[in-house]
Write an enzyme that holds these catalytic residues in place. Sequence first.
Site, PDB file in Angstrom:
ATOM      1  N   ALA A  32       4.851  -2.927   0.834  1.00  0.00           N
ATOM      2  CA  ALA A  32       5.352  -4.318   0.797  1.00  0.00           C
ATOM      3  C   ALA A  32       4.216  -5.198   0.274  1.00  0.00           C
ATOM      4  CB  ALA A  32       5.861  -4.772   2.168  1.00  0.00           C
ATOM      5  N   HIS A  37      -3.078  -7.603  -1.160  1.00  0.00           N
ATOM      6  CA  HIS A  37      -3.324  -6.201  -1.540  1.00  0.00           C
ATOM      7  C   HIS A  37      -3.837  -6.117  -2.972  1.00  0.00           C
ATOM      8  CE1 HIS A  37       0.094  -5.631   1.482  1.00  0.00           C
ATOM      9  NE2 HIS A  37      -0.866  -4.887   2.002  1.00  0.00           N
TER      10      HIS A  37
HETATM   11  P1  AMP Z   1      -1.672  -3.274   5.174  1.00  0.00           P
HETATM   12  O1  AMP Z   1      -0.729  -2.872   4.083  1.00  0.00           O
HETATM   13  O2  AMP Z   1      -1.235  -4.449   5.960  1.00  0.00           O
HETATM   14  O3  AMP Z   1      -2.112  -2.097   6.014  1.00  0.00           O
HETATM   15  O4  AMP Z   1      -2.999  -3.786   4.434  1.00  0.00           O
HETATM   16  C1  AMP Z   1      -3.693  -2.960   3.519  1.00  0.00           C
HETATM   17  C2  AMP Z   1      -5.023  -3.591   3.213  1.00  0.00           C
HETATM   18  O5  AMP Z   1      -4.817  -4.878   2.626  1.00  0.00           O
HETATM   19  C3  AMP Z   1      -5.874  -3.832   4.465  1.00  0.00           C
HETATM   20  O6  AMP Z   1      -7.227  -3.541   4.157  1.00  0.00           O
HETATM   21  C4  AMP Z   1      -5.660  -5.294   4.743  1.00  0.00           C
HETATM   22  O7  AMP Z   1      -6.735  -5.893   5.431  1.00  0.00           O
HETATM   23  C5  AMP Z   1      -5.565  -5.844   3.325  1.00  0.00           C
HETATM   24  N1  AMP Z   1      -4.867  -7.123   3.342  1.00  0.00           N
HETATM   25  C6  AMP Z   1      -3.669  -7.402   3.931  1.00  0.00           C
HETATM   26  N2  AMP Z   1      -3.380  -8.708   3.803  1.00  0.00           N
HETATM   27  C7  AMP Z   1      -4.418  -9.277   3.128  1.00  0.00           C
HETATM   28  C8  AMP Z   1      -4.724 -10.602   2.702  1.00  0.00           C
HETATM   29  N3  AMP Z   1      -3.906 -11.628   2.946  1.00  0.00           N
HETATM   30  N4  AMP Z   1      -5.877 -10.809   2.038  1.00  0.00           N
HETATM   31  C9  AMP Z   1      -6.733  -9.784   1.792  1.00  0.00           C
HETATM   32  N5  AMP Z   1      -6.510  -8.506   2.169  1.00  0.00           N
HETATM   33  C10 AMP Z   1      -5.372  -8.256   2.837  1.00  0.00           C
END
Ligand code: AMP
Length: 284
Positions: A32, A37
């Site tokens: 998503a 990301h």
């Molecule tokens: P997730 O898909 O939520 O597991 O996130 C995957 C990676 O993207 C993780 O390292 C999160 O910290 C990073 N991430 C998620 N949201 C953000 C954001 N708003 N800004 C920067 N990095 C993000």
Amino acid sequence: MIVCERVREVRSFVDRAKSQGKSIGFVPTMGALHAGHLSLIHQAKAQNDLTVCSIFVNPAQFDQLHDFEHYPKLPKEDQALLLGAGCDVLFAPHTAEMYPHGIDQLATKFSFGQLEYRMEGRHRPGHFNGVGIVVSKLFHIVNPDRAYFGQKDLQQYLIIRQLVEDLSFDLEVIRCPIVREADGLAMSSRNLRLSPEERAIAPLLHQTLQQVADALFSGVALPEALEQGRGAFAQQPAFQLEYLEAGDARTLAPVEVFGEGDAIAICLAAQLGSVRLIDNIIIE
Ligand code: AMP
């Protein structure tokens, strides 16, 4: 972009690339995808020859079945975004590929010391164990030179740094800044699950963090600044604040005073309807 569902496919791609002397940047995600990301993908591309992104909604790190079952899944949109961002490889395994014997058969357990008992660790029992397991598996599979994590999940980043240090993974862990919507809300896949009414008030998380920071810079003591922040949530019954706490930015160890030369992280988690949101701000 190459799309792999199998561990052996990724391994053979990486082996070939490494034998040609190419460096690998890795961005693990749960899909998503949004601009947060993609900022990690851009940074990986800038610092490595090849970029691998994984999309895997890891059942082992969810402490709430409802949250796991309702986690947004947008495989087609994700592939288009990764293609547009210039990602070289997408690794999108099925659960059985990552956990052939099921997660109930996992015997390895991680403990991350004091980090486990604070903030996310305290509120999501077993969460960081599941993160430790999946990230270790992904590191073994992808064998990256650099891995990129967002400050959005600050405690996760700190835990992964500890994991890499403790287990001698031969890679660099890189922290990337939080990407926000125009109104300050930290981008998150879970934002998709907010109703229009919830989305309209969701910026309270970031506003409160900013207010706590402003209060500290204008001389308010840390405990009072945090208490004022908690008060802002008490006035908004749509939110259930789980925690609003300050910790040392490198260890999340509790801090009582914000002094010169300190770097502290103000972190919070709140439930808004059925969606759990987190955010943080680092101040120095
Ligand atoms: P997730 O898909 O939520 O597991 O996130 C995957 C990676 O993207 C993780 O390292 C999160 O910290 C990073 N991430 C998620 N949201 C953000 C954001 N708003 N800004 C920067 N990095 C993000």
